[in-house]
Design a protein around this motif. Structure first.
Motif, PDB file in Angstrom:
ATOM      1  N   LEU A 149     129.888   8.796 -25.058  1.00  0.00           N
ATOM      2  CA  LEU A 149     129.797  10.188 -24.601  1.00  0.00           C
ATOM      3  C   LEU A 149     128.982  10.294 -23.310  1.00  0.00           C
ATOM      4  CD1 LEU A 149     129.318  12.118 -27.971  1.00  0.00           C
ATOM      5  CD2 LEU A 149     131.317  12.154 -26.471  1.00  0.00           C
ATOM      6  N   LEU A 150     127.886   9.567 -23.229  1.00  0.00           N
ATOM      7  CA  LEU A 150     127.073   9.580 -22.007  1.00  0.00           C
ATOM      8  C   LEU A 150     127.850   9.002 -20.828  1.00  0.00           C
ATOM      9  CD1 LEU A 150     123.539   8.573 -23.344  1.00  0.00           C
ATOM     10  CD2 LEU A 150     124.255  10.790 -22.428  1.00  0.00           C
ATOM     11  N   ALA A 151     128.601   7.941 -21.057  1.00  0.00           N
ATOM     12  CA  ALA A 151     129.415   7.352 -19.997  1.00  0.00           C
ATOM     13  C   ALA A 151     130.470   8.352 -19.523  1.00  0.00           C
ATOM     14  CB  ALA A 151     130.072   6.060 -20.485  1.00  0.00           C
ATOM     15  N   CYS A 152     131.095   9.029 -20.465  1.00  0.00           N
ATOM     16  CA  CYS A 152     132.098  10.056 -20.107  1.00  0.00           C
ATOM     17  C   CYS A 152     131.439  11.176 -19.315  1.00  0.00           C
ATOM     18  CB  CYS A 152     132.773  10.601 -21.360  1.00  0.00           C
ATOM     19  SG  CYS A 152     133.928   9.444 -22.123  1.00  0.00           S
ATOM     20  N   ALA A 153     130.270  11.593 -19.721  1.00  0.00           N
ATOM     21  CA  ALA A 153     129.551  12.656 -19.023  1.00  0.00           C
ATOM     22  C   ALA A 153     129.199  12.215 -17.599  1.00  0.00           C
ATOM     23  CB  ALA A 153     128.292  13.054 -19.798  1.00  0.00           C
ATOM     24  N   CYS A 154     128.797  10.953 -17.444  1.00  0.00           N
ATOM     25  CA  CYS A 154     128.483  10.437 -16.111  1.00  0.00           C
ATOM     26  C   CYS A 154     129.722  10.417 -15.221  1.00  0.00           C
ATOM     27  CB  CYS A 154     127.875   9.040 -16.212  1.00  0.00           C
ATOM     28  SG  CYS A 154     126.179   9.039 -16.829  1.00  0.00           S
ATOM     29  N   VAL A 155     130.845   9.970 -15.763  1.00  0.00           N
ATOM     30  CA  VAL A 155     132.096   9.949 -15.001  1.00  0.00           C
ATOM     31  C   VAL A 155     132.500  11.367 -14.625  1.00  0.00           C
ATOM     32  CG1 VAL A 155     134.577   9.458 -15.141  1.00  0.00           C
ATOM     33  CG2 VAL A 155     132.912   7.756 -15.937  1.00  0.00           C
TER      34      VAL A 155
ATOM     35  N   GLY B 272     130.545  13.977 -14.354  1.00  0.00           N
ATOM     36  CA  GLY B 272     129.585  14.450 -13.354  1.00  0.00           C
ATOM     37  C   GLY B 272     129.870  13.866 -11.986  1.00  0.00           C
ATOM     38  N   GLY B 273     130.233  12.581 -11.956  1.00  0.00           N
ATOM     39  CA  GLY B 273     130.576  11.949 -10.682  1.00  0.00           C
ATOM     40  C   GLY B 273     131.795  12.588 -10.038  1.00  0.00           C
ATOM     41  N   VAL B 274     132.787  12.881 -10.855  1.00  0.00           N
ATOM     42  CA  VAL B 274     133.990  13.549 -10.344  1.00  0.00           C
ATOM     43  C   VAL B 274     133.619  14.916  -9.769  1.00  0.00           C
ATOM     44  CG1 VAL B 274     136.185  14.601 -11.034  1.00  0.00           C
ATOM     45  CG2 VAL B 274     135.609  12.296 -11.812  1.00  0.00           C
ATOM     46  N   LEU B 275     132.770  15.658 -10.472  1.00  0.00           N
ATOM     47  CA  LEU B 275     132.349  16.970  -9.975  1.00  0.00           C
ATOM     48  C   LEU B 275     131.583  16.857  -8.660  1.00  0.00           C
ATOM     49  CD1 LEU B 275     131.234  18.836 -13.234  1.00  0.00           C
ATOM     50  CD2 LEU B 275     133.321  19.171 -11.894  1.00  0.00           C
TER      51      LEU B 275
END
Length: 183
Positions: A32-38, A40-43
């Motif tokens: 979940l943290l990895a998905c959130a980082c990805v 966030g990076g996209v945003l």
């Protein structure tokens, strides 16, 4: 001490089973943290692109307004004593049919200016972009100024103009392709 009964495939409920659930929970949390980082990076990348687009658009608006103001200022400041310089200043910011039309009427305009001893001074009060895209724009401008010539007995008379300019991007410059008086 009690031992759980069961078949060969059954595992006793011990601290090891808790460890497996804890490992699965940590794995899910890490995922979940990895998905959130990805996400966030996209945003961040998307916001950066939006910021660049907005900055480019603002720069384009500024360039269009500056070119229009320069052209209008040249157009409304004409002096018969240096008529060719005044004409050249307008021609320098013109392109297309407007430039051709202006170039072909230069001689007659200079003659009229000299005959009438016309002096027109003015300034742009405001200018606004009506429409703009990557290579064309429309600007409205309002001016104030004076004109003095033989018909005014060389007395300065107030003049106010409202102008519509169509501009085209030619190379890295915005040039006027049409200029007309409006209400």
């Amino acid at each position: 001490m009690e031992v759980a009964a069961g078949g060969a495939g059954d595992q006793p409920v011990t601290a090891g089973g808790t460890r497996v659930r804890l490992d699965i929970g940590l794995f899910v949390l890490a995922l979940l943290l990895a998905c959130a980082c990805v996400f966030g990076g996209v945003l961040v990348v998307q916001q950066h692109r939006d910021d660049q687009r907005v900055a480019a658009e603002q720069e384009r608006y500024g360039e269009v307004l500056a070119a229009a103001r320069t052209e209008v200022t040249a157009f409304i400041n004409i002096d018969y004593r240096n008529a060719q310089d005044s004409i050249d200043a307008v021609a320098a910011g013109a392109t297309g049919d407007f430039r051709k039309q202006y170039d072909t009427s230069t001689d007659s305009v200079v003659k009229v200016l000299e005959r009438e001893q016309s002096v027109m001074d003015g300034q742009v009060l405001w200018a606004g972009v009506v429409d703009v895209d990557a290579d064309s724009a429309t600007v409205l401008a309002a001016t104030t100024g004076t004109v003095a010539n033989r018909s005014t007995d060389n007395q300065k008379v107030a003049r106010y103009f409202r102008l519509k300019l169509d501009l085209q991007k030619v190379g890295d410059r915005w040039l006027t392709s049409n200029l007309e008086f409006v209400g």
